[in-house]
Design a protein around this motif. Structure first.
Motif, mmCIF file in Angstrom:
data_model
loop_
_atom_site.group_PDB
_atom_site.id
_atom_site.type_symbol
_atom_site.label_atom_id
_atom_site.label_comp_id
_atom_site.label_asym_id
_atom_site.label_seq_id
_atom_site.Cartn_x
_atom_site.Cartn_y
_atom_site.Cartn_z
ATOM 1 N N UNK A 450 0.815 -1.219 0.000
ATOM 2 C CA UNK A 450 0.000 0.000 0.000
ATOM 3 C C UNK A 450 0.847 1.267 0.000
ATOM 4 N N UNK A 451 1.999 1.212 0.713
ATOM 5 C CA UNK A 451 2.895 2.366 0.803
ATOM 6 C C UNK A 451 4.319 1.828 0.914
ATOM 7 N N UNK A 452 5.046 1.829 -0.184
ATOM 8 C CA UNK A 452 6.354 1.182 -0.211
ATOM 9 C C UNK A 452 7.388 1.871 0.666
ATOM 10 N N UNK A 453 7.207 3.154 0.936
ATOM 11 C CA UNK A 453 8.169 3.828 1.811
ATOM 12 C C UNK A 453 8.136 3.267 3.225
ATOM 13 N N UNK A 454 7.052 2.562 3.576
ATOM 14 C CA UNK A 454 6.918 1.988 4.924
ATOM 15 C C UNK A 454 7.518 0.597 5.025
ATOM 16 N N UNK A 455 7.839 -0.025 3.890
ATOM 17 C CA UNK A 455 8.364 -1.395 3.923
ATOM 18 C C UNK A 455 9.878 -1.358 3.818
ATOM 19 N N UNK A 456 10.504 -0.741 4.802
ATOM 20 C CA UNK A 456 11.945 -0.604 4.811
ATOM 21 C C UNK A 456 12.531 -1.382 5.976
ATOM 22 N N UNK A 457 13.788 -1.724 5.878
ATOM 23 C CA UNK A 457 14.469 -2.502 6.909
ATOM 24 C C UNK A 457 14.230 -1.875 8.282
ATOM 25 N N UNK A 527 3.302 -1.983 -6.787
ATOM 26 C CA UNK A 527 4.747 -1.848 -6.625
ATOM 27 C C UNK A 527 5.336 -1.036 -7.775
ATOM 28 N N UNK A 528 4.883 -1.325 -9.010
ATOM 29 C CA UNK A 528 5.422 -0.636 -10.179
ATOM 30 C C UNK A 528 5.083 0.851 -10.151
ATOM 31 N N UNK A 529 3.843 1.161 -9.833
ATOM 32 C CA UNK A 529 3.409 2.557 -9.819
ATOM 33 C C UNK A 529 4.222 3.373 -8.818
ATOM 34 N N UNK A 530 4.370 2.871 -7.603
ATOM 35 C CA UNK A 530 5.090 3.627 -6.583
ATOM 36 C C UNK A 530 6.589 3.666 -6.852
ATOM 37 N N UNK A 531 7.134 2.576 -7.360
ATOM 38 C CA UNK A 531 8.567 2.550 -7.664
ATOM 39 C C UNK A 531 8.902 3.561 -8.749
#
Length: 760
Positions: A450-457, A527-531
């Motif tokens: 939903x929000x790729x910036x939140x899926x970080x190490x 994933x593609x859209x946000x990336x």
């Protein structure tokens, strides 16, 4: 906090280490060796850092782009320039007032091709458990029927592919060329018939797929090409650390980063032994992922972590919880995938029972078949990577919580075994760490989009937002307990650089801008859209995005995977990459700028030792490795122009000017960066400003969630309480001069999203 990291010393104190003002990470590789790093030293000194942090420097697999696949602990890597090249780099750094920090890898070594590159492993293969090197590795000889499984073949073994070279003492598999694998022959077996010869060896070469279920050595996560090393053995520690300790003693290295400390049997004991060996003057940080409420063991003799705990708080400040929840609902509806908790739980169960089946079997041999389900459920329910109550086993409190979540009657027996058997507790903890890393970072984080910036190490995708009060509490904790801990925003392991995340994070403030990706695979569409939005228009955008999407799809394991790739599906992934980069609307572009500059300013002024990843002093957009491990591109000319008096043109130069100013200030006036005092805002937009003082001669104010702020009407008279005195901006575009004991935020910032001032 340990004595040697206190801010003052007496004659009876352990020597205080030279704590870096800041570090700059360089990724070494054959394409960027010691000579290239040496050439960068004058620029790095001008930028303002105090230490250069190098990726692993010991001998590694030929061609390795990262160096974490160590083959020989006794030598500096020849492909980088060898020991002479490293010492020349250290001398150049010293001449410019810089120190070196080395990244060391105590947990594992490579299972290389050829195997002979790893001499200790080669000798174990030749001599078996009787080899003096057998103590180096965690090998369960009994589980393998007296043989070490070697999952190095590309397919099932073919009898006709074996060749014996008695003169060389080797067994070869495969035809001529790069695919030939060599193995050492056990003494006295060269003339046996092939079936007997193979059965007589101390190893069994096998198809790589057999590692899932039959592996009988400890590895790094699920990577069978990396074999675990038993550094808990004093002799193994001495042998694997002799060269590093020599480099520390000789002044080549002033600090150490300890890779994957969770993988060790007893991290606390290892760190105590290391501290004794390097002395009190060496700055040591550990790569350790901490859950939000988890704390580093206070008895560890280290400066702190490498900084993923700080990254999570910094990112969280610029994440809107309401918009994140809206994105999550839209994601679940459009993809049909479950919510975060269920996604994480399913990933943990899959990884444990499939990818880590061999590790699970090892644990179950300790407990017996009746307790096997309890072992599985306890591992899956574990709330942290692994806890440290002062030893290798899990703490009672964490066990109780995990046992309650697991909900199986047999858990009590497993819990008792964990508390009374240190060997089982250590292996359980090592497996737990591998499970959390692989199921969260390398699977669930790729499924939940939903929000790729939140899926970080180190992040918490289910609840990524961090309120200002929570950020202030974290900073106060850091300043009180771990003031010399590392802090980071981008690393060689982040899935997206901080500047890419800053652009993606604006979707939490304007979820309608995400849209609803459709097509045959809406999950990868998200994933593609946000990336694409995060990366923007950059050189080689198409190939870089395609490679990152392919990795994301394989890691998620929904439609394809590394072990069972779907060629037809993967061929269509490139179609998801738009011909042109999707642009951010002007309002969201302004919010992305505020996020980027805000995170940069907080990172460089908050408690701890900030690390700048190569190139990220300017705007740096990179995706997951290997994209973020390309040779460094340093903005030398841009910095020289700024130093000559040019005004910053564009976001990249704004970031560079801000970074250089603060790094230089940290190095020249370290006293400004002590203490921590949150500042209170009053008014309708109080939650949109994060402000604090250091020392108290430094004042920092940052706008958060700036798009939400703008659409709600702006600052509207919101005021910030200030310490008395006159405050002068560090940079002319970073705030307006201020005096008195308070000011309206709009006036203080002067139309800019961030400000930093010095007390005059």
């Amino acid at each position: 906090m340990t004595q040697q990291y206190s801010s003052s010393t007496s004659e009876t104190d352990v020597p205080t280490p030279v704590i870096p003002a800041s570090t700059y990470r360089l990724q070494l590789s054959p394409a960027f060796p010691f000579a290239a790093a040496r050439a960068a030293v004058p620029y790095l000194a001008s930028l303002g850092v105090s230490h250069v942090h190098l990726s692993p420097v010991l001998e590694a697999v030929p061609g390795s782009a990262h160096g974490y696949d160590v083959t020989d602990h006794s030598r500096v890597r020849a492909e980088l320039g060898g020991e002479a090249g490293l010492r020349e780099l250290a001398a150049a750094a010293r001449a410019h007032g810089l120190g070196l920090v080395l990244d060391i890898v105590p947990n594992h070594m490579a299972v290389p091709a050829p195997l002979s590159l790893n001499l200790p492993l080669w000798e174990v293969l030749r001599e078996g458990p009787h080899s003096p090197y057998a103590r180096w590795f965690d090998i369960d000889w009994e589980a393998g029927g007296g043989q070490l499984l070697l999952p190095v073949l590309g397919g099932p073994a073919e009898p006709g592919a074996w060749r014996v070279d008695a003169g060389a003492g080797v067994l070869r598999y495969g035809e001529q060329g790069e695919d030939v694998r060599e193995f050492p022959l056990r003494a006295g077996t060269a003339r046996l018939p092939l079936p007997e010869l193979l059965a007589a060896q101390w190893y069994r070469p096998a198809w790589w797929r057999e590692a899932r279920t039959d592996l009988n050595y400890r590895r790094f996560f699920t990577i069978s090409d990396l074999i675990g090393v038993r550094v808990e053995d004093p002799a193994v520690f001495a042998a694997t650390h002799a060269k590093v300790l020599e480099l520390v003693r000789d002044g080549v290295a002033a600090g150490l980063r300890i890779d994957h400390v969770d993988g060790l049997a007893d991290p606390g004991e290892y760190l105590r032994r290391l501290r004794e060996a390097v002395g009190g003057a060496c700055w040591v940080v550990v790569e350790k992922i901490l859950a939000r409420e988890e704390r580093l063991p206070p008895a560890w003799p280290v400066a702190g972590t490498t900084g993923y705990d700080a990254l999570h708080r910094l990112d969280g400040l610029f994440t809107d919880p309401a918009g994140t929840a809206e994105l999550a609902r839209a994601y679940e509806e459009s993809t049909g995938l479950p919510a975060w908790e269920e996604t994480a739980g399913a990933a943990a169960r899959e990884v444990l029972t499939v990818d880590l089946a061999a590790e699970l079997t090892t644990l179950e041999r300790w407990t017996g078949p009746e307790a096997a389900p309890a072992v599985r459920e306890l591992l899956i329910a574990y709330p942290v990577y692994r806890p440290y109550p002062g030893g290798p086993g899990p703490s009672t409190g964490t066990l109780e919580r995990a046992a309650e979540r697991a909900g199986t009657a047999a858990v009590e027996g497993v819990r008792g075994l964990l508390l009374r058997d240190p060997a089982f507790a250590a292996r359980f903890a090592q497996t737990s760490a591998a499970l959390r890393a692989k199921s969260l970072e390398d699977r669930a984080f790729y499924r939940w989009a939903p929000l790729l910036s939140a899926t970080e190490v180190g992040g918490e995708p289910g609840a990524p937002a961090v309120a200002p009060d929570a950020f202030h509490a974290y900073c106060a904790h850091l300043e009180r307990d771990w003031p010399a801990s590392g802090t980071v925003l981008s690393t060689h392991d982040t899935k997206r650089s901080a500047d890419v995340r800053a652009r993606i994070a604006v979707l939490s403030e304007a979820p309608e801008a995400m849209g609803a990706p459709g097509g045959p695979d809406p999950q990868l569409g998200w994933v593609a859209r946000q990336s694409a939005l995060g990366l923007g228009e950059v050189p080689e955008r198409g190939p870089r995005l395609t490679a990152a999407l392919l990795k994301a799809a394989r890691e998620a394991g929904l439609r394809t995977s590394w072990t069972d790739p779907d060629a037809a599906y993967e061929a269509r992934i490139a179609d998801l990459v738009p011909g042109r980069a999707p642009g951010l609307p002007p309002a969201l572009a302004a919010a992305a700028r505020a996020n980027l500059l805000g995170a940069t300013l907080l990172h460089l002024t908050m408690p701890g030792v900030p690390e700048v990843y190569q190139g990220s002093e300017s705007e740096y957009r990179a995706l997951v490795d290997p994209d973020n491990r390309r040779p460094a591109v340093l903005p030398r000319e841009a910095l020289a122009a700024l130093d000559a008096g040019a005004a910053p043109q564009g976001l990249a130069e704004e970031k560079l000017a801000l970074t250089a100013a603060l790094l230089r200030l940290r190095r020249a006036r370290p006293g400004l960066f002590r203490g921590y005092g949150p500042l209170v805002a009053q008014g309708p937009a109080a939650q949109h400003v994060v402000a604090f003082t250091r020392s108290p001669g430094l004042l920092v104010a940052v706008t958060r969630l700036s798009h939400r702020l703008a659409v709600s009407g702006g600052w509207r008279g919101t005021r910030l309480a200030l310490p008395p005195g006159d405050w002068t901006p560090v940079l002319p575009w970073c705030g307006r001069p201020a005096g008195g004991t308070g000011a309206e935020v709009a006036v203080l910032l002067g139309g800019h999203p961030v400000g930093v001032w010095i007390h005059r």
